[in-house]
Design a protein around this motif. Sequence first.
Motif, PDB file in Angstrom:
ATOM      1  N   ASP A  34     -64.912   5.378 -21.006  1.00  5.58           N
ATOM      2  CA  ASP A  34     -65.012   4.780 -19.677  1.00  5.58           C
ATOM      3  C   ASP A  34     -63.655   4.729 -18.980  1.00  5.58           C
ATOM      4  OD1 ASP A  34     -67.747   4.371 -19.780  1.00  5.58           O
ATOM      5  OD2 ASP A  34     -67.575   2.324 -20.524  1.00  5.58           O
ATOM      6  N   GLU A  35     -62.609   4.421 -19.737  1.00 10.04           N
ATOM      7  CA  GLU A  35     -61.265   4.344 -19.159  1.00 10.04           C
ATOM      8  C   GLU A  35     -60.822   5.723 -18.651  1.00 10.04           C
ATOM      9  OE1 GLU A  35     -57.852   2.433 -17.867  1.00 10.04           O
ATOM     10  OE2 GLU A  35     -59.649   1.516 -18.702  1.00 10.04           O
ATOM     11  N   ILE A  36     -61.073   6.754 -19.436  1.00 12.80           N
ATOM     12  CA  ILE A  36     -60.694   8.115 -19.030  1.00 12.80           C
ATOM     13  C   ILE A  36     -61.478   8.531 -17.788  1.00 12.80           C
ATOM     14  CG2 ILE A  36     -60.793  10.552 -19.708  1.00 12.80           C
ATOM     15  CD1 ILE A  36     -60.224   9.535 -22.617  1.00 12.80           C
ATOM     16  N   VAL A  37     -62.784   8.290 -17.780  1.00  8.44           N
ATOM     17  CA  VAL A  37     -63.619   8.660 -16.639  1.00  8.44           C
ATOM     18  C   VAL A  37     -63.179   7.896 -15.396  1.00  8.44           C
ATOM     19  CG1 VAL A  37     -65.970   8.540 -15.693  1.00  8.44           C
ATOM     20  CG2 VAL A  37     -65.597   9.384 -18.014  1.00  8.44           C
ATOM     21  N   GLU A  41     -61.902   9.680 -12.025  1.00  6.22           N
ATOM     22  CA  GLU A  41     -62.578   9.461 -10.748  1.00  6.22           C
ATOM     23  C   GLU A  41     -61.601   8.939  -9.702  1.00  6.22           C
ATOM     24  OE1 GLU A  41     -65.836   6.927 -11.921  1.00  6.22           O
ATOM     25  OE2 GLU A  41     -67.198   8.642 -12.046  1.00  6.22           O
ATOM     26  N   ARG A  42     -60.693   8.074 -10.109  1.00  3.14           N
ATOM     27  CA  ARG A  42     -59.701   7.535  -9.183  1.00  3.14           C
ATOM     28  C   ARG A  42     -58.774   8.655  -8.703  1.00  3.14           C
ATOM     29  NH1 ARG A  42     -57.236   2.834 -11.873  1.00  3.14           N
ATOM     30  NH2 ARG A  42     -55.770   4.293 -12.764  1.00  3.14           N
ATOM     31  N   ASP A  47     -59.335   6.378  -2.900  1.00  6.14           N
ATOM     32  CA  ASP A  47     -58.745   5.174  -3.477  1.00  6.14           C
ATOM     33  C   ASP A  47     -59.229   3.974  -2.663  1.00  6.14           C
ATOM     34  OD1 ASP A  47     -56.948   3.026  -4.027  1.00  6.14           O
ATOM     35  OD2 ASP A  47     -55.462   4.457  -4.726  1.00  6.14           O
ATOM     36  N   ASP A  48     -59.838   2.981  -3.327  1.00  5.17           N
ATOM     37  CA  ASP A  48     -60.364   1.812  -2.620  1.00  5.17           C
ATOM     38  C   ASP A  48     -59.285   1.112  -1.802  1.00  5.17           C
ATOM     39  OD1 ASP A  48     -62.891   2.249  -3.620  1.00  5.17           O
ATOM     40  OD2 ASP A  48     -62.700   0.803  -5.256  1.00  5.17           O
ATOM     41  N   ALA A  49     -58.080   1.015  -2.348  1.00  8.59           N
ATOM     42  CA  ALA A  49     -56.995   0.356  -1.616  1.00  8.59           C
ATOM     43  C   ALA A  49     -56.651   1.137  -0.350  1.00  8.59           C
ATOM     44  CB  ALA A  49     -55.773   0.203  -2.507  1.00  8.59           C
ATOM     45  N   ARG A  77     -51.107  10.914   4.122  1.00  5.93           N
ATOM     46  CA  ARG A  77     -51.447  12.006   3.198  1.00  5.93           C
ATOM     47  C   ARG A  77     -50.319  12.237   2.186  1.00  5.93           C
ATOM     48  NH1 ARG A  77     -54.169  15.558   7.816  1.00  5.93           N
ATOM     49  NH2 ARG A  77     -56.297  14.848   7.505  1.00  5.93           N
ATOM     50  N   ILE A  78     -49.087  12.162   2.646  1.00  4.88           N
ATOM     51  CA  ILE A  78     -47.942  12.326   1.738  1.00  4.88           C
ATOM     52  C   ILE A  78     -47.939  11.207   0.702  1.00  4.88           C
ATOM     53  CG2 ILE A  78     -45.420  12.215   1.595  1.00  4.88           C
ATOM     54  CD1 ILE A  78     -45.426  13.667   4.369  1.00  4.88           C
ATOM     55  N   LEU A  79     -48.184   9.975   1.151  1.00  8.02           N
ATOM     56  CA  LEU A  79     -48.212   8.843   0.224  1.00  8.02           C
ATOM     57  C   LEU A  79     -49.311   8.993  -0.816  1.00  8.02           C
ATOM     58  CD1 LEU A  79     -47.595   5.892   2.686  1.00  8.02           C
ATOM     59  CD2 LEU A  79     -46.009   6.766   0.955  1.00  8.02           C
ATOM     60  N   VAL A  80     -50.481   9.433  -0.387  1.00 11.80           N
ATOM     61  CA  VAL A  80     -51.598   9.620  -1.322  1.00 11.80           C
ATOM     62  C   VAL A  80     -51.255  10.708  -2.326  1.00 11.80           C
ATOM     63  CG1 VAL A  80     -53.975  10.399  -1.521  1.00 11.80           C
ATOM     64  CG2 VAL A  80     -53.350   8.768   0.254  1.00 11.80           C
ATOM     65  N   LYS A  81     -50.726  11.822  -1.851  1.00 12.84           N
ATOM     66  CA  LYS A  81     -50.370  12.926  -2.742  1.00 12.84           C
ATOM     67  C   LYS A  81     -49.316  12.467  -3.747  1.00 12.84           C
ATOM     68  CE  LYS A  81     -50.056  17.157  -1.153  1.00 12.84           C
ATOM     69  NZ  LYS A  81     -49.547  18.372  -0.489  1.00 12.84           N
ATOM     70  N   ASP A  82     -48.295  11.748  -3.284  1.00  9.83           N
ATOM     71  CA  ASP A  82     -47.236  11.252  -4.152  1.00  9.83           C
ATOM     72  C   ASP A  82     -47.792  10.280  -5.184  1.00  9.83           C
ATOM     73  OD1 ASP A  82     -44.397  10.990  -4.858  1.00  9.83           O
ATOM     74  OD2 ASP A  82     -44.657   8.925  -4.170  1.00  9.83           O
ATOM     75  N   ARG A  83     -48.690   9.418  -4.755  1.00 11.67           N
ATOM     76  CA  ARG A  83     -49.273   8.424  -5.669  1.00 11.67           C
ATOM     77  C   ARG A  83     -50.059   9.106  -6.794  1.00 11.67           C
ATOM     78  NH1 ARG A  83     -52.931   3.155  -4.244  1.00 11.67           N
ATOM     79  NH2 ARG A  83     -53.472   2.723  -6.380  1.00 11.67           N
ATOM     80  N   ARG A  84     -50.748  10.169  -6.468  1.00  8.17           N
ATOM     81  CA  ARG A  84     -51.572  10.868  -7.468  1.00  8.17           C
ATOM     82  C   ARG A  84     -50.731  11.653  -8.448  1.00  8.17           C
ATOM     83  NH1 ARG A  84     -56.851  12.629  -3.933  1.00  8.17           N
ATOM     84  NH2 ARG A  84     -57.667  10.530  -3.839  1.00  8.17           N
TER      85      ARG A  84
END
Length: 90
Positions: A34-37, A41-42, A47-49, A77-84
Amino acid sequence: MTSPTLSPFPLRMPKRLKEELQAAVDRGGKSLNDEIVKRLERTFGPDDALLQLAETLRPFMDGLSEEDQATLIAAARILVKDRRKKPVGQ
């Protein structure tokens, strides 16, 4: 028996990573699977946040010029890409 919507997938990973995942499970997760899935998925899903932030900023965006809106969206978009790209746990 597995659910028709689930597909078994054998996975090899570094021991250190498995230990970090197991530690996350021990802190309140259901299972290692479950943790891996959840983490995958995240990574691939919204991202909910960030969705909450987008809803908060929507009224503010209406007051911006199209150029400023485009700039803010590009920055997000840059922030999301960096976060991932950040490693697990950071």
